[in-house]
Each structure stands twice: as structure tokens, then as C-alpha cells.
Design an enzyme around this catalytic site. Structure first.
Site, PDB file in Angstrom:
ATOM      1  N   CYS A  17       3.450  -4.658   6.787  1.00  0.00           N
ATOM      2  CA  CYS A  17       3.003  -4.539   5.010  1.00  0.00           C
ATOM      3  C   CYS A  17       4.139  -3.875   4.564  1.00  0.00           C
ATOM      4  O   CYS A  17       5.007  -3.468   5.020  1.00  0.00           O
ATOM      5  CB  CYS A  17       1.937  -3.462   5.116  1.00  0.00           C
ATOM      6  N   HIS A  49       0.793  -1.315   0.101  1.00  0.00           N
ATOM      7  CA  HIS A  49       0.012   0.153   0.039  1.00  0.00           C
ATOM      8  C   HIS A  49       0.795   1.331  -0.099  1.00  0.00           C
ATOM      9  O   HIS A  49       2.088   1.030   0.327  1.00  0.00           O
ATOM     10  CB  HIS A  49      -0.879   0.046   1.075  1.00  0.00           C
TER      11      HIS A  49
END
Length: 385
Positions: free
Chosen positions: A240, A224
Site C-alpha cells: 500500500c 492510507h
């Protein structure tokens, strides 16, 4: 029927543009100042920097893309500014310039731009992420007879207590303007530091996932964007993969649901280009306890015995063992040809292409990060959270 690859046209057209620009700029050096309205400055005679995120290569011959470049810092530059300009991560550019002050390099300081990459040792399909390099590589499917194409961007990865996993997964959902719903463990982490989170963070400038998310088959993990761009190239996430906002937006448009994703951890990379064998080393991650010296010996043997190593003069190349040792002892995130005899790392860097300190043609980022948090402020905030 003739097929045309628009990406390759863009790359080849860019190459021709740089070539003719270089010829033009070189020719200008023969013009005397009296023939001009203003004196010739250093920036007038330097070539434009080469784009550092899109490359084509022959998958049957080569493993190395890009080129090392050199610039001179401007008065207000930080290494974080320069890194984003050239699509590099923070740790990459700091490793390449260990003797430079990251916050105040100083006007005119020579800065190495490590925009030459050895591709990870992994299937060249879909997305490959090398945690040690903090770098993502996306390999679009190539048609038969075409050169292969790769898009590469720096990434941020999981902090020490929140490791990004290694292994194979795939993209399951593409989500634009996402809502961030922290996991229970993240809620506990924030609450422990006196900064409780809401149940959900809506889209907007306070959303740490940025504007685009590629969710993975691994629950709670994703690729992301971020609302803290200087954190790219650091260990700062909850596991992440973080990308610059402009990079995730481009990748989001390129990939499809189902695209394979492979995460590896390779701090020492070997690869061929032309008749030379290159070595690229990154600092080993703090929680990586493998014996990399033992593994490296095996890696050299496999690389030199592979079918790719039998092309042209490659079988006859002799390893420069002193350069190999220097490159391993000083991991600089720079790809070095270790079959060149009688050169040192500094000799090689002295020959790097000196370019203008300006945005490369076709760069992913065209904005100005002044007014955002500095890398130091980002790092401090990450330790508090």
C-alpha cells in the site's frame, strides 16, 4: 463572469507575504544593535521557508515546481524531524544530504531541503505516484484559462517482497476510521515472525492504516495513513501507499470516489522551467532491473524535440554534460538545471535560498513528533514484522 480559484489566491497571497516579510527582514539588517533591545540573530534576518506541498504552474510551459532551500539544523534535530517539518520523506532528505548523520546532524549543520520537484511524465490528472521518488502528486481539475494546481506529498511504498504495482487504477471507496483486516498472506508473514495478528484491527492508535483510507480498484491495495509517521519515505508497507497522518487527511477531503490513480516508477526525470532544462535523479529501486542509461538517452531526445522545448530560448540551450553525468552518478533527489553552463552540483546548491529552520507558512504538519518512535526504531520493527 469572473471565476476565482481560492487555492491560487492562497498561493499568491503566501508569495506576497513572503516577499514583504523578506523585505522587512532585509531592512532590519541596517538597524544597529544599539537601536534594539537585543542583538540581531541569524534567524531574525533569514526569510521564512516556502511551503513545499502546494504549487501552481503553467501546464503548457513548465514541468518544475518549488525551490531548493537550505537550513541549519537545531541541536535536537534528526533528518526525520526535518523531513516531516518540510513535508519530505526520509529517503528524500537522506539522499539530498549524503554526508550528514541522519540521527545526529549537529547544531548548525547545513541541511539541503529538496523541495523542488520535476512532475512525473504522466497525464496530469487525478493522482500520480512516482515509486522511485516515493512521492504522490494530486492534480485537481483546472478551469479553462486557469493555471494548473498540484498538491504533492511524500509516501511510503511496498517493501522489496511486497512490491507496489505499477499501472492505472482509481479510487473506489473513501473510508474514515477504518478497520484493518489483514490478508491471509499478511497473517502468514506475522505468524512466521512469531507475532500473530487478530482477524481485524479496530480503529485507533494501533491501526497501521491510520485514520483515513482511499481504497483502490486493485484488490488489497490502498492509499492510507499510518501509525508510524517516520516510516513515510521508506519501503516498509505490504504494498500500500503510506502517507503522513496530516497529509492523508487533507487528500481525503480533496479527492472523490472515481478519481484516477496512476503509479509510475521514474528514477530519472527531465522537465522545463523558464528557459532551463532540469534533471532530477533518485536512487533506482533494488528490484528495478531496467537499463536506465539506455532509456535516458531516449528520454533526452524526446524531451528536447517536444513542442514544449521550442519555446523562447529553449531550442538554443546547450546541455552541461558533466553536470548530467554528476547528477546521474550521485542521485540526490534534487532538481538541477542541466542547461546552465560551467556549474557543478555544489555550485548550484551553494546558491540555494537559506531560510529559517521553522515550520513553513501553510505547512501540513504543526505538531511535535517527540515521543513517537524514531526512524531507526521504525526501520528495525519493519524488518522484524
Amino acid at each position: 463572469m469572473i471565476t476565482i480559484n481560492s487555492r491560487l489566491i492562497r498561493i499568491h497571497w503566501f508569495g506576497l507575504t513572503c516577499f514583504f516579510s523578506f523585505l522587512l527582514l532585509s531592512g532590519c539588517q541596517t538597524i544597529t544593535n544599539s537601536m534594539l533591545e537585543k542583538p540581531v540573530s541569524a534567524v531574525d534576518v533569514l526569510p521564512m521557508p516556502v511551503a513545499s506541498h502546494e504549487f501552481s504552474f503553467d501546464p503548457f510551459r513548465d514541468d518544475v515546481v518549488g525551490n531548493v532551500q537550505v537550513i541549519n539544523a537545531n541541536y535536537e534535530d534528526t533528518l526525520s524531524d526535518i523531513a516531516r517539518r518540510f513535508n519530505l520523506g526520509y529517503e528524500e532528505i537522506v539522499a539530498a544530504n549524503p554526508d550528514v548523520d541522519p540521527w545526529l546532524p549537529g547544531a548548525g549543520t547545513r541541511i539541503i531541503i529538496p523541495t523542488q520537484f520535476i512532475l512525473p511524465d504522466a497525464p496530469r490528472e487525478g493522482i500520480v505516484i512516482n515509486l522511485a521518488a516515493m512521492r504522490l502528486f494530486y492534480f485537481p481539475k483546472a478551469e479553462d484559462g486557469e493555471m494548473q494546481y498540484v498538491i504533492t506529498h511524500p509516501v511510503g511504498i511496498g517493501r522489496l517482497q511486497w512490491k507496489t504495482p505499477v499501472g492505472a487504477t482509481r479510487i473506489t471507496v473513501k473510508d474514515e476510521n477504518p478497520v484493518w483486516r489483514p490478508t491471509p498472506s499478511i497473517h502468514k508473514e506475522y505468524a512466521r515472525n512469531g507475532n500473530p495478528l487478530p482477524a481485524a484491527v479496530p480503529p485507533g492508535p494501533d491501526n497501521p492504516m491510520g485514520t483515513h483510507v482511499l481504497r483502490l480498484a486493485w484488490p488489497t491495495y490502498a492509499i492510507h495513513g499510518t501509525n508510524k509517521p517516520p516510516s513515510v519515505g521508506m519501503r516498509g508497507s505490504f504494498g500500500c501507499i503510506r502517507m503522513y497522518p496530516e497529509d492523508i487527511a487533507g487528500l481525503f477531503n480533496e479527492v472523490a470516489v472515481g478519481t484516477p490513480v496512476r503509479v509510475v516508477n521514474q528514477p530519472r526525470l527531465l522537465g522545463w522551467r523558464g528557459d532551463q532544462l532540469y534533471l532530477q535523479t533518485y536512487p533506482v529501486l533494488e528490484d528495478d532491473k531496467r537499463n536506465h542509461d539506455k532509456q535516458f538517452g531516449k528520454l533526452i531526445e524526446e524531451t528536447r524535440s517536444a513542442l514544449k522545448a521550442q519555446i523562447n530560448a529553449r531550442p538554443h540551450q546547450t546541455l552541461n554534460n558533466s553536470l548530467i553525468k554528476e547528477t546521474i552518478l550521485n542521485p540526490r533527489a534534487i532538481a538541477i538545471p542541466v542547461t546552465k553552463a560551467d556549474i557543478s552540483l555544489q555550485n548550484y546548491l551553494d546558491l540555494a535560498l537559506h531560510v529559517q529552520n521553522t515550520m513553513p507558512f501553510n505547512a501540513t504538519w504543526v505538531g511535535d513528533i517527540k515521543g513517537n518512535l524514531t526512524t531507526a526504531e521504525i526501520w528495525e520493527s519493519e524488518q522484524i514484522q
